[in-house]
Design a protein around this motif. Sequence first.
Motif, PDB file in Angstrom:
ATOM      1  N   PHE A 106      23.143  16.064  21.775  1.00  0.00           N
ATOM      2  CA  PHE A 106      21.971  16.602  22.609  1.00  0.00           C
ATOM      3  C   PHE A 106      22.856  17.266  23.991  1.00  0.00           C
ATOM      4  CE2 PHE A 106      20.024  13.644  19.877  1.00  0.00           C
ATOM      5  CZ  PHE A 106      18.935  14.535  19.416  1.00  0.00           C
ATOM      6  N   VAL A 107      22.476  18.341  24.182  1.00  0.00           N
ATOM      7  CA  VAL A 107      22.910  18.831  25.364  1.00  0.00           C
ATOM      8  C   VAL A 107      21.977  19.386  26.549  1.00  0.00           C
ATOM      9  CG1 VAL A 107      24.949  20.573  26.223  1.00  0.00           C
ATOM     10  CG2 VAL A 107      25.128  19.710  23.958  1.00  0.00           C
ATOM     11  N   GLY A 108      22.375  18.793  27.517  1.00  0.00           N
ATOM     12  CA  GLY A 108      21.221  19.299  28.852  1.00  0.00           C
ATOM     13  C   GLY A 108      22.216  20.322  29.722  1.00  0.00           C
ATOM     14  N   THR A 109      21.335  21.409  30.000  1.00  0.00           N
ATOM     15  CA  THR A 109      22.135  22.392  30.964  1.00  0.00           C
ATOM     16  C   THR A 109      20.893  22.476  31.916  1.00  0.00           C
ATOM     17  OG1 THR A 109      20.840  24.455  29.902  1.00  0.00           O
ATOM     18  CG2 THR A 109      23.390  23.488  28.862  1.00  0.00           C
ATOM     19  N   GLN A 110      21.494  23.345  32.911  1.00  0.00           N
ATOM     20  CA  GLN A 110      20.488  23.542  34.109  1.00  0.00           C
ATOM     21  C   GLN A 110      19.060  24.221  33.772  1.00  0.00           C
ATOM     22  OE1 GLN A 110      22.850  25.845  36.361  1.00  0.00           O
ATOM     23  NE2 GLN A 110      23.694  24.279  37.369  1.00  0.00           N
ATOM     24  N   THR A 111      18.875  24.748  32.434  1.00  0.00           N
ATOM     25  CA  THR A 111      17.599  25.362  32.046  1.00  0.00           C
ATOM     26  C   THR A 111      17.281  24.914  30.798  1.00  0.00           C
ATOM     27  OG1 THR A 111      18.820  27.284  31.486  1.00  0.00           O
ATOM     28  CG2 THR A 111      17.599  27.375  33.723  1.00  0.00           C
ATOM     29  N   ASN A 112      18.214  24.376  30.031  1.00  0.00           N
ATOM     30  CA  ASN A 112      17.803  24.165  28.569  1.00  0.00           C
ATOM     31  C   ASN A 112      18.193  22.607  28.240  1.00  0.00           C
ATOM     32  OD1 ASN A 112      16.874  26.718  27.948  1.00  0.00           O
ATOM     33  ND2 ASN A 112      19.318  27.328  28.105  1.00  0.00           N
ATOM     34  N   VAL A 113      17.402  22.164  27.106  1.00  0.00           N
ATOM     35  CA  VAL A 113      17.940  20.987  26.350  1.00  0.00           C
ATOM     36  C   VAL A 113      18.148  21.424  24.935  1.00  0.00           C
ATOM     37  CG1 VAL A 113      15.616  20.077  26.370  1.00  0.00           C
ATOM     38  CG2 VAL A 113      17.562  18.762  25.948  1.00  0.00           C
ATOM     39  N   PHE A 114      19.194  20.944  24.245  1.00  0.00           N
ATOM     40  CA  PHE A 114      18.921  21.548  22.897  1.00  0.00           C
ATOM     41  C   PHE A 114      19.520  20.406  22.214  1.00  0.00           C
ATOM     42  CE2 PHE A 114      23.183  23.193  21.750  1.00  0.00           C
ATOM     43  CZ  PHE A 114      23.617  23.506  22.978  1.00  0.00           C
ATOM     44  N   GLY A 115      19.133  20.256  20.801  1.00  0.00           N
ATOM     45  CA  GLY A 115      19.483  19.197  19.934  1.00  0.00           C
ATOM     46  C   GLY A 115      20.552  20.033  18.933  1.00  0.00           C
ATOM     47  N   TYR A 116      21.539  19.636  18.456  1.00  0.00           N
ATOM     48  CA  TYR A 116      22.397  20.417  17.551  1.00  0.00           C
ATOM     49  C   TYR A 116      22.899  19.296  16.476  1.00  0.00           C
ATOM     50  CZ  TYR A 116      26.214  23.197  16.130  1.00  0.00           C
ATOM     51  OH  TYR A 116      27.264  23.674  15.335  1.00  0.00           O
ATOM     52  N   ASP A 117      22.961  19.902  15.194  1.00  0.00           N
ATOM     53  CA  ASP A 117      23.306  19.112  14.166  1.00  0.00           C
ATOM     54  C   ASP A 117      24.796  19.488  13.793  1.00  0.00           C
ATOM     55  OD1 ASP A 117      24.218  17.980  11.747  1.00  0.00           O
ATOM     56  OD2 ASP A 117      22.479  18.525  10.681  1.00  0.00           O
ATOM     57  N   VAL A 118      25.891  18.602  14.301  1.00  0.00           N
ATOM     58  CA  VAL A 118      27.308  19.145  14.512  1.00  0.00           C
ATOM     59  C   VAL A 118      27.700  19.484  12.902  1.00  0.00           C
ATOM     60  CG1 VAL A 118      29.552  18.508  15.098  1.00  0.00           C
ATOM     61  CG2 VAL A 118      27.704  18.079  16.595  1.00  0.00           C
ATOM     62  N   GLU A 119      27.567  18.286  12.238  1.00  0.00           N
ATOM     63  CA  GLU A 119      27.926  18.367  10.882  1.00  0.00           C
ATOM     64  C   GLU A 119      27.491  19.625   9.835  1.00  0.00           C
ATOM     65  OE1 GLU A 119      29.897  16.293   9.620  1.00  0.00           O
ATOM     66  OE2 GLU A 119      29.516  16.393   7.379  1.00  0.00           O
ATOM     67  N   ASN A 120      26.446  20.088  10.239  1.00  0.00           N
ATOM     68  CA  ASN A 120      25.461  21.056   9.321  1.00  0.00           C
ATOM     69  C   ASN A 120      25.750  22.536  10.157  1.00  0.00           C
ATOM     70  OD1 ASN A 120      25.430  20.048   7.100  1.00  0.00           O
ATOM     71  ND2 ASN A 120      23.336  19.356   7.408  1.00  0.00           N
ATOM     72  N   ASN A 121      26.092  22.552  11.338  1.00  0.00           N
ATOM     73  CA  ASN A 121      26.196  23.549  12.201  1.00  0.00           C
ATOM     74  C   ASN A 121      24.599  24.093  12.490  1.00  0.00           C
ATOM     75  OD1 ASN A 121      26.647  26.067  13.893  1.00  0.00           O
ATOM     76  ND2 ASN A 121      27.313  27.327  11.824  1.00  0.00           N
ATOM     77  N   LYS A 122      23.806  23.421  12.833  1.00  0.00           N
ATOM     78  CA  LYS A 122      22.530  23.704  12.895  1.00  0.00           C
ATOM     79  C   LYS A 122      21.635  23.347  13.954  1.00  0.00           C
ATOM     80  CE  LYS A 122      19.144  22.172   9.647  1.00  0.00           C
ATOM     81  NZ  LYS A 122      18.678  21.441   8.478  1.00  0.00           N
TER      82      LYS A 122
ATOM     83  N   VAL B  78      17.809  19.426  33.466  1.00  0.00           N
ATOM     84  CA  VAL B  78      18.134  18.337  32.885  1.00  0.00           C
ATOM     85  C   VAL B  78      19.239  17.570  33.484  1.00  0.00           C
ATOM     86  CG1 VAL B  78      18.689  17.144  30.819  1.00  0.00           C
ATOM     87  CG2 VAL B  78      17.287  19.300  30.767  1.00  0.00           C
ATOM     88  N   ASN B  79      19.338  16.522  34.267  1.00  0.00           N
ATOM     89  CA  ASN B  79      20.244  15.747  35.031  1.00  0.00           C
ATOM     90  C   ASN B  79      20.938  14.905  34.154  1.00  0.00           C
ATOM     91  OD1 ASN B  79      19.464  17.217  37.236  1.00  0.00           O
ATOM     92  ND2 ASN B  79      18.272  15.482  37.897  1.00  0.00           N
ATOM     93  N   CYS B  80      20.144  14.081  33.096  1.00  0.00           N
ATOM     94  CA  CYS B  80      20.645  13.208  32.384  1.00  0.00           C
ATOM     95  C   CYS B  80      19.807  13.107  31.152  1.00  0.00           C
ATOM     96  CB  CYS B  80      20.806  11.735  32.954  1.00  0.00           C
ATOM     97  SG  CYS B  80      19.248  11.287  33.834  1.00  0.00           S
ATOM     98  N   ILE B  81      20.639  12.502  29.869  1.00  0.00           N
ATOM     99  CA  ILE B  81      19.771  12.585  28.684  1.00  0.00           C
ATOM    100  C   ILE B  81      20.361  11.529  28.099  1.00  0.00           C
ATOM    101  CG2 ILE B  81      21.567  14.037  27.547  1.00  0.00           C
ATOM    102  CD1 ILE B  81      19.095  15.602  26.048  1.00  0.00           C
ATOM    103  N   LEU B  82      19.387  10.745  27.055  1.00  0.00           N
ATOM    104  CA  LEU B  82      19.784  10.009  26.270  1.00  0.00           C
ATOM    105  C   LEU B  82      18.940   9.779  24.979  1.00  0.00           C
ATOM    106  CD1 LEU B  82      19.522   6.103  27.302  1.00  0.00           C
ATOM    107  CD2 LEU B  82      18.013   8.122  28.062  1.00  0.00           C
TER     108      LEU B  82
END
Lengths: 726, 507
Positions: free
Chosen positions: A107-123, A134-138
């Motif tokens: 999960f990656v947070g940026t100043q305007t977005n948050v997104f979840g990413y499946d690294v294994e399947n590139n999805k 987003v300042n922090c995420i868990l």
Amino acid sequence: MSMGSTVLSIKIGHKILPGRVCIGLYDGKSPCLTCATYGERVCIEGQILQFSFSNILLLKLKKTHELIPGKSVDAVAEDITFLNINQPITCIAAGPMYRTSDRYYLFVGTQTNVFGYDVENNKDLFFKEVVDGVNCILTGCLSGVELGSGDSLAIAGGNCSLQGFDAEGTDVFWTVTGDNVGAIALLDYDGDGENEMVVGSDDFDIRVFKSDQIIGEASETDTISHIAPLKGSTFAYALTNGTIGVYERLQRLWRIKSKNHALAIVGFDFDGDGFPELVTGWSNGKMDIRNVKNGEVLFKDNFNHPLAGIFTVDINQDGKMHLICCDVEGEVRIYQPSSHDGRMLYISPNVEQEAIRELSIKKHHLLLELKNYDASGAMKSSTGSTTTDPSSRSRQREAGAIPTKTTLQTAFSINMGSDEKGAHIEITLSLNNDAQIRSALIFAEGIFQGECHVVHPKLEALQSKISVPLMPPKNVVVDLHIKAYVGFSDSEHFHVFEMTRQIPRFSMFAVCKDPNPQEITSFVRVPIQERPARLVMWINQNFLLAEEIDFKTGFSVSFISLRNHQELSFEVETSGTTIIRTNDMDLAGDITEAEYPDEITHLVRAVEEYQESNDRLGADISDQSGVIKTLLIRAEDARLIGDIKGMRKWYMQLHDANRNLINQHQIRCNMAENISESIKAVNQIIQKAARLRVGKPKANVITACRDALRVKNIEAISRIIKSGAT
Amino acid sequence: MDPLFLAITRFRQRQFPEAISHCGEILRKNPLDQAAWSLKTRALTEQVRVDFLEIFDDGIAEAVFSEDTIATTARPGTSLRTPATSGGRLPTRDGPSPAIRPVTQSGRPVSGVLRPGSSSSARPGTSLDQALRSRATTARPISASTGRHVRLGTASMISSGDEDAAFINVSRLNLHKYGREDALAKPLFEYLFYVENDAKRALELATVGSRSTNVPSWWWEVQLALCWLRLGQPRTAEKHFRASLAIEAMLVGYLGLTKVYLKLDQPLAALESCGKGLERFPNDVSLIIEMARIQEGLGAMGASVKLYKDVLTQDASNIEAIACIGMHHFYTDQPEVALRFYRRLLQMGLYTAELFVNLGLCCFYSQQYDMTLNCFQRALHIAGNDTLPDVWYNLGQIAMGLSDTTWAAQCFRLAISCDNNHSEAYNNLGVLEARKGNHEGAVAFFKTASSLSPLMFEPLYNQAKIADSVGDLQNAYVIVQKALANYPEHADSKQLLQKLRVYFETM
């Protein structure tokens, strides 16, 4: 050397952004160090523009036996993968989302977005725009939240807001806090087997959320930068001023303050006793491991650069956890936990010398103390023989003796201030005889800069009375720890008086002699199911009053704030209904744990307008960048066929288009800043409005406001703040 | 007869020029006639309308300066950009190996039909030079916002004549006024999008249009998404496609999401979105065919062919499905089965050089020699400039099969004279030179071939083999490793490498 300090070191060869590091088991088995690195920067005419893109680097961690202890190895290129994010990354986290699978998602947070990413399947799991930033995420489970899909949720903390996303990106959870969220942790706070959320924010508060209700609140002295769960309801925290400490529920066990600040904290069972120790990474490159109960240092290590992140991971996949620390220059060190049960065998080469030094200091102190006792003993014997001999008296004074019945008294008073100094409260220290206060040391959290205040009058101006002005910035109960050095002007030794006094919560309010409550248009009406006598007691306890208020069946009392000279009045009716009039909603919230709608209407409208023009600018910029790409291709095409004239033409056009684009970007940046500020203000108002209510209505106000914001119904928001959610 | 009625009838009959001229007459009398105005707008749009999602293709600019892809080196089988032939074992791959079925310049298995994207040579990592050089044969758009769309737009303007060219003056339109009236806004939007190709203004109009109604409209959301897609912002497009699906699940929403994910290079997510669409619209041909294309790109030939067969059970005359299944049979050693599929295409009225070449090759390999040369003659007869090199190249293959090396060399030279970037022809010429014993000449051909398409393993292996035979072992060792990087399973390369290794170790 014991197992505990075996160090395996890997050099990644890339810089790491501090705090933006995590470990993910993306294929469900092998751990992968995930960190944000510096990407490309855009330089224009010597100055670096605001946006520096960051990339994410994935490093597959090898099992420890494949590494050489004590030797630093470079990471192999095959183990490193990059993910393009192309936006400044504010935070990253990894965690499993489904109970049926061990696979982690990033999960990656940026100043305007948050997104979840499946690294294994590139999805993508989801890609969401978050206007609050987003300042922090868990990731993790949270009690009382219904999930649409998946078994855990990703919680993102932004500008005054907390949002929880399920595996499909539906925001199943939303609530507001007092200020920008600096740290979140999930732990079982009330011991019911389900996680509660502990949130630290920029208004120095640590709040505990159960679902969307606050069940605990503690005030700290600076912005909270990190919170780490330890065991059960114990958690550690770190502040930006360099303090770290441990809370057991809301009871602080210990804290220490350093001139460096902590960049990472984590709980890790280092000595194998079944209880975690607190591992802290500091900005000067120090890493230490402390006992959770008392903060005693058990182990320390030095890095050449500030620490970027610390985690625990089962690197060999055999159930044994390892500690991994990495610094901002990309050095990763792996520590194996001690295999000895409960015994630390940390021996450093100079540990003996240090022990000798410590012991000799102790000896020195003890000798000094003994000398003092000798002196006072001699004095006592002399006073026994000759009583009022002036020479013996001076000798007494030299030895620091003071009359035996000397006591130190403290009193609070309100000083309405003069021209050079504003209104404040004063604490007066006084002695009951002619002994003098040589100096006073007052220690209080959050009142003085640096937490401690020393009064040291000039030698000729020594008195038996000292006044210290206090200006508590917040309405909280503060403990003052006072140390006063008492003696005479010619004394060489002093007696130390120690005492603790509490400042009442609303000490910064003075009773107003000629109340005019009708002038205050904003108010809160609270039906209180208590006898008015209890209310009078509450007022007497929480305000600094010259004389206590007597109990009457119906009464009204007015105060004036020493901070901004605003009035606050209580009107207590016989029925027990109390009207609190004040223009400061935060203050009203402080008292109650209304009518404040104008501001929010304005703000929400502003946000809407900004967003509309932001969209239009976004389209313009996309269009422009398309043109730029075309021009670049054309120019290169011209270069390849040797058409230098044409190439020159295209590059000239490209230059103009580029300058245009940069201007537009600057405008858009400013606009984005405005948006985020307005949204922060809106969230703060909602949070304050919620504080005017208690319990279920409080949560209702938040959800109702959220729904109203979503459909942009501004009138509804004003109504909700005024009369609560129905 | 009422001229408006006449215009509507003509529009329904899809006789758009007549409909336009009738509307023009009405508007000359009353320039404020909204019905005629909107009908004329629609007729003008219908003339040039193309399925935007179907022809959606990254321009060279987008492909080279791609910023949307997250994974730079994704695991094989999860990306359409990283070549399926590199990076070790391929768990999902079940088709014929690249030794048998050739790959395109971007390292994907060659497909049965030519469609936007299938021939793309540019991918992130290739240099701009390379992308521009290899563009020579295929006319690719430069970027998504210019190029093909603009060309279509200008062509339509010329054909519609002077009077209509100035029908709507886009820069003077008050979009806010039109946006509020749904009946006018929708035709105007399509006009802006398809005829004027002004995605920016279209987006502005769509924003006004979608906000003017209290009830959220899936149609406007889809159009917003299309605009953002054309502006090169797939993430924003994704948001609008999702919003549209939440209002009303429509086919275009699922297809749009699929395209968005393909642009983001997340083929598995694209497949998932197709799957969701199929739950809602079972057996829909456009969704199944999209899935088949993705599987093909991922190298999962078995899955792809199964999907193409599913398409044929729904739509027995789907050219793409027939061609792709035919090609699959051809490369799995069943030329006579492939012949049946290609003949079916011929029966359906397809009359192209490519088809005749395929028929010729199928005939040759299924030993029906009498038909082979006839097919090629027909193909040469009707081939255009862009297909001619391939026709000659394939004829060269036939000549090689007949062991007539002089004829084969002539064919390959002809192929190169038509397209001097034809790397396969260079490679084969090199082989012919090597057989003649002209090693220097052969190496020069192989070097040219591998510089033109760096992902081909054949010229590299050939070059290594020659280097080995002349005793230049060090070079052979280096080059054969490059060949293995392109195709790790290649047995001959492995053997050569093993031999060289043993040799170096004993030294």
